[in-house]
Design an enzyme around this catalytic site. Structure first.
Site, PDB file in Angstrom:
ATOM      1  N   HIS A   1      17.659   5.590  51.181  1.00 23.48           N
ATOM      2  CA  HIS A   1      16.732   5.295  52.304  1.00 23.48           C
ATOM      3  C   HIS A   1      16.024   3.946  52.146  1.00 23.48           C
ATOM      4  CE1 HIS A   1      12.552   6.939  50.830  1.00 23.48           C
ATOM      5  NE2 HIS A   1      13.141   6.217  49.896  1.00 23.48           N
TER       6      HIS A   1
ATOM      7  N   GLN B   1       7.910  -1.266  54.765  1.00 25.55           N
ATOM      8  CA  GLN B   1       7.844  -1.548  53.328  1.00 25.55           C
ATOM      9  C   GLN B   1       9.184  -1.895  52.683  1.00 25.55           C
ATOM     10  OE1 GLN B   1       6.180   1.640  50.898  1.00 25.55           O
ATOM     11  NE2 GLN B   1       5.370   0.146  49.451  1.00 25.55           N
TER      12      GLN B   1
END
Ligand code: SAM
Ligand code: ASE
Length: 348
Positions: free
Chosen positions: A258, A309
């Site tokens: 991910h 992020q």
């Protein structure tokens, strides 16, 4: 969540206003963690007044009282009146999950969310506009590689490792027992960070040997700060994109894919396929979206977190199974745990 707006919501937007307050509720809990409210109340033999809490925490009485009252409002603390004075005490949930020394402490998760993720989410609109992470804008650092940003200082590395470490307190056991992994004698946890999941693997499969593979600086910090006396797993340092990969019967990738674009995921999976023995396996652990992508809301929010992020996204199982098959793996099986993280097992 996200029910169709009913007539009453249209008359008065109760739910909408509650969502508006989401960030305030988060910050009330996070700030109480930062101040040590739960550590104090959990270790105190009796309920304490706002004045006593303020004094212990070197904080203002007025601010402390408002914070404590808000925590009572969201049912994280108890309050009782004694001779007209409000006395505050911890609920069981706060003692177990929010105190630093709680049995299943999420204290480090709260700290990271408050100090690193919260500022990043301040730039969510820019992240959506630009389609890329906001590390540079948020923290004034050059647009480097994802983990150079996440590990931009020793303090940040420690905080991120604290976040990673605390998550497996909740889902670790479910995730490692989603499939029977008895047959895999040598297990390597790629990007295994502090070893929190390796600990669960070693507990569930005591006759297998478990190795955490991570970057040198992470391995050093993990062995110095997170390793426990009776841990049986070992560490190996390296770079899973470039260096030589260790031989194993099972490769675990928990919250690795991910972080990355599909290209990098395929590169990594193909590298693993190349060193994997026939019959050997890969275990993916991720917060998986529904195939419809209409939920769970947590995975949808995590996917936005990867946008602000990192380089990756949260994906539905079919995207993981597709990448596994394209890398050569077969016998792909999915297990939904019903908690935050799910598992996929595949074999060479
Ligand atoms: N698997 C752990 C878990 O789920 O708690 C940690 C997941 S964390 C999101 C990603 C991990 O991959 C970090 O520990 C990071 O240090 C590691 N990592 C990133 N790039 C790496 C690389 N090129 N080689 C080895 N490890 C890497
Ligand atoms: C990563 C996982 C996380 C990289 C950055 C991350 C998490 C937070 N930041 O691989 C954990 C899960 N997500 C959230 C929002 O807590």
């Amino acid at each position: 969540m996200a029910e169709h707006l009913s007539q009453s919501e249209l008359d008065y937007p109760f739910k909408l206003l509650e969502y508006f307050n989401g960030f305030r509720v988060s910050k009330v809990i996070f700030s109480a963690c930062e101040l040590g409210v739960f550590d104090l109340l959990t270790t105190s033999p009796c309920a304490l007044s706002a004045q006593q809490v303020a004094q212990s925490l070197h904080a203002s009485v007025d601010g402390t009282e408002r914070l404590l009252d808000a925590l009572v409002g969201i049912k994280i603390l108890h309050v009782e009146l004694q001779d007209g004075t409000a006395l505050y005490s911890s609920t069981d949930v706060a003692s177990v999950y929010l105190a630093k020394s709680g049995a299943k402490s999420l204290h480090d998760m709260a700290l990271y969310q408050s100090q690193t993720i919260y500022p990043l989410w301040n730039n969510l609109a820019d992240a959506v506009r630009e389609g890329k992470n906001q590390n540079r804008k948020t923290f004034g650092i050059p647009p480097e590689e994802v983990f150079q940003a996440i590990y931009r200082s020793e303090e940040e590395m420690l905080k991120f490792m604290g976040l990673m470490d605390s998550s497996w307190v909740l889902d670790g056991h479910d995730v490692v027992t989603a499939f029977c992994l008895d047959g895999f004698r040598n297990i390597v946890d790629f990007g295994g960070c502090t070893g929190a999941l390796a600990r669960e693997l070693a507990k569930a499969y005591p006759s297998s040997s478990v190795t955490v593979f991570d970057m040198p600086a992470v391995v050093e910090t993990a062995t110095q700060r997170f390793l426990r006396e009776n841990d049986t797993f070992t560490f190996q340092s390296g770079d899973f994109f470039h260096g030589e990969l260790p031989a194993a019967d099972l490769y675990v990738l928990a919250r690795i894919l991910h972080d990355w674009s599909e290209d990098k995921c395929l590169t990594l999976l193909k590298r693993i396929y190349d060193i994997c023995k026939p019959g050997g396996g890969v275990l993916l652990v991720e917060a998986m979206l529904l195939e419809s992508r209409r939920g769970p809301i947590q995975a949808q929010l995590f996917s936005l977190n990867m946008l602000v992020q990192a380089e990756g996204r949260e994906r539905p199982p079919s995207e993981y199974t597709g990448m596994l098959r394209r890398s050569g793996f077969r016998d792909v099986q999915l297990c939904r745990t019903g908690k935050s993280y799910d598992a996929i097992l595949a074999r060479r």
